[in-house]
Scaffold this motif. Structure first.
Motif, short mmCIF file in Angstrom:
data_model
loop_
_atom_site.label_atom_id
_atom_site.label_comp_id
_atom_site.label_asym_id
_atom_site.label_seq_id
_atom_site.Cartn_x
_atom_site.Cartn_y
_atom_site.Cartn_z
N GLY A 10 -40.02 13.47 47.26
CA GLY A 10 -39.95 14.31 46.07
C GLY A 10 -40.81 13.78 44.94
O GLY A 10 -40.45 13.90 43.77
N GLY A 11 -41.96 13.20 45.29
CA GLY A 11 -42.85 12.61 44.29
C GLY A 11 -43.64 13.63 43.50
O GLY A 11 -43.34 14.84 43.53
N ASN A 12 -44.67 13.15 42.81
CA ASN A 12 -45.42 14.00 41.88
C ASN A 12 -46.12 15.16 42.59
O ASN A 12 -46.12 16.30 42.09
N MET A 13 -46.73 14.91 43.75
CA MET A 13 -47.43 15.99 44.44
C MET A 13 -46.46 17.03 44.96
O MET A 13 -46.71 18.23 44.85
N GLU A 19 -43.32 23.49 42.02
CA GLU A 19 -43.53 24.29 40.80
C GLU A 19 -44.44 25.48 41.08
O GLU A 19 -44.18 26.60 40.64
N ALA A 20 -45.52 25.24 41.84
CA ALA A 20 -46.45 26.31 42.17
C ALA A 20 -45.78 27.38 43.04
O ALA A 20 -45.98 28.58 42.84
N VAL A 21 -44.98 26.95 44.01
CA VAL A 21 -44.27 27.89 44.89
C VAL A 21 -43.33 28.76 44.07
O VAL A 21 -43.25 29.98 44.28
N THR A 126 -51.50 23.55 39.78
CA THR A 126 -50.88 24.53 38.88
C THR A 126 -51.90 25.25 37.99
O THR A 126 -51.52 26.03 37.14
N THR A 127 -53.20 25.00 38.19
CA THR A 127 -54.21 25.57 37.31
C THR A 127 -54.92 26.78 37.91
O THR A 127 -55.67 27.47 37.21
N PHE A 152 -50.46 27.00 46.09
CA PHE A 152 -50.79 25.82 45.28
C PHE A 152 -52.24 25.38 45.44
O PHE A 152 -52.56 24.21 45.33
N GLY A 153 -53.15 26.32 45.65
CA GLY A 153 -54.56 25.95 45.68
C GLY A 153 -55.37 26.84 46.60
O GLY A 153 -54.93 27.93 46.98
N LYS A 154 -56.53 26.36 46.98
CA LYS A 154 -57.45 27.10 47.81
C LYS A 154 -57.69 26.30 49.10
O LYS A 154 -58.39 25.30 49.08
#
Length: 267
Positions: A10-13, A19-21, A126-127, A152-154
């Motif tokens: 459950g770390g930062n990544m 959060e993105a999900v 998240t950007t 959460f990205g491409k």
């Protein structure tokens, strides 16, 4: 149909992915989101912020996707063997976000029946920016994971040999170092720091957008801007004489080499 996700770590990544999900819940609905994490404080924080459910090494939820998000130096062998015993290859796809740990290494302890993907997410999750290289084993296909990855990205589906290269190439730290130096340069020249920062960020974003609009290599725009005896060519000469390009390239190669080394050091 909504998915059930199970995170180990459950770390930062992992937190950024969760959060993105959650932000993309309309396009990617989730029935349940489990997190297996040794830190009770972190579990409580994730539960409060994102409504995750606490799990432990004996949990056996009917997960569509298991995401392994621990560090390379953690006990990956035990974690993978536990996953193989608790989840079904017919139901579950396994995604590893462990730096440097190859599909061959993963399958050695997980087995060869699971659909398996290896990905190192970009920290810009998240950007709306951030390419991430994805490698699949023989059992997996893009359809198994693409909808999840795009929260959460491409995703860039590539040969596994390119994963470590992409991982060492994309971290935005290089950009942060450049902006920090660029802002300091403005201050050195006499600008207040807040003005130097505003100009640096605007120039970086604007220059990037202009380059995308023109759809050319940077050298094309440099040739246009570097008029004889002008400001641009003077700046280029100074950067070249101080080894700017070589420093950037050396930093990227060092990051790529370190990514590969992490896999070799894994337990």
């Amino acid at each position: 149909m909504a998915s059930t996700l199970y995170f180990i770590g459950g770390g930062n990544m992992v937190t950024a992915i969760i959060e993105a999900v959650r932000d993309k819940s309309e396009s990617y609905p989730v029935d349940a989101l489990y997190v297996q994490e040794i830190s009770q404080a972190r579990i409580e924080d994730l539960a409060q912020r994102f409504g995750v459910l606490a799990a432990d090494p004996s949990s056996t939820p009917d997960a569509d996707i298991v995401i392994i998000g621990i560090r390379p130096q953690d006990d990956l062998k035990t974690v993978l063997e536990s996953v193989s015993q608790r989840f079904s290859p017919e139901r579950t796809t396994v995604i590893s976000i462990v730096a440097g740990y190859t599909i061959e290494q993963l399958e050695e302890h997980l087995g060869h029946d699971f659909r398996l993907a290896r990905i190192i997410p970009n920290t810009l999750t998240t950007t709306g920016y951030g390419y991430s290289g994805v490698a699949l084993n023989d059992q997996a296909s893009e359809n198994d994971i693409d909808a999840f990855l795009r929260t959460f990205g491409k995703p860039l589906y590539v040969e596994e040999r390119l994963i470590d290269v992409i991982t060492g190439f994309y971290p935005p730290n290089l950009v942060y170092h450049f902006i920090d130096a660029y802002v300091d340069a403005g201050v050195l020249a006499g600008l207040p720091r807040d003005i130097a920062k505003a100009i640096a960020l605007d120039t970086l974003i604007g220059g990037t957008e202009f380059l995308k609009q023109k759809d050319v290599l940077p050298q094309v725009l440099l040739n246009i801007n570097n008029s004889p005896g002008g400001v641009g060519i003077t700046q280029a000469y100074t950067l070249n004489s101080t080894g700017f390009a070589a420093s950037v390239q050396s930093a990227v190669l060092a990051a790529v080499n370190r990514t590969t080394a992490l896999g070799k050091e894994a337990r």
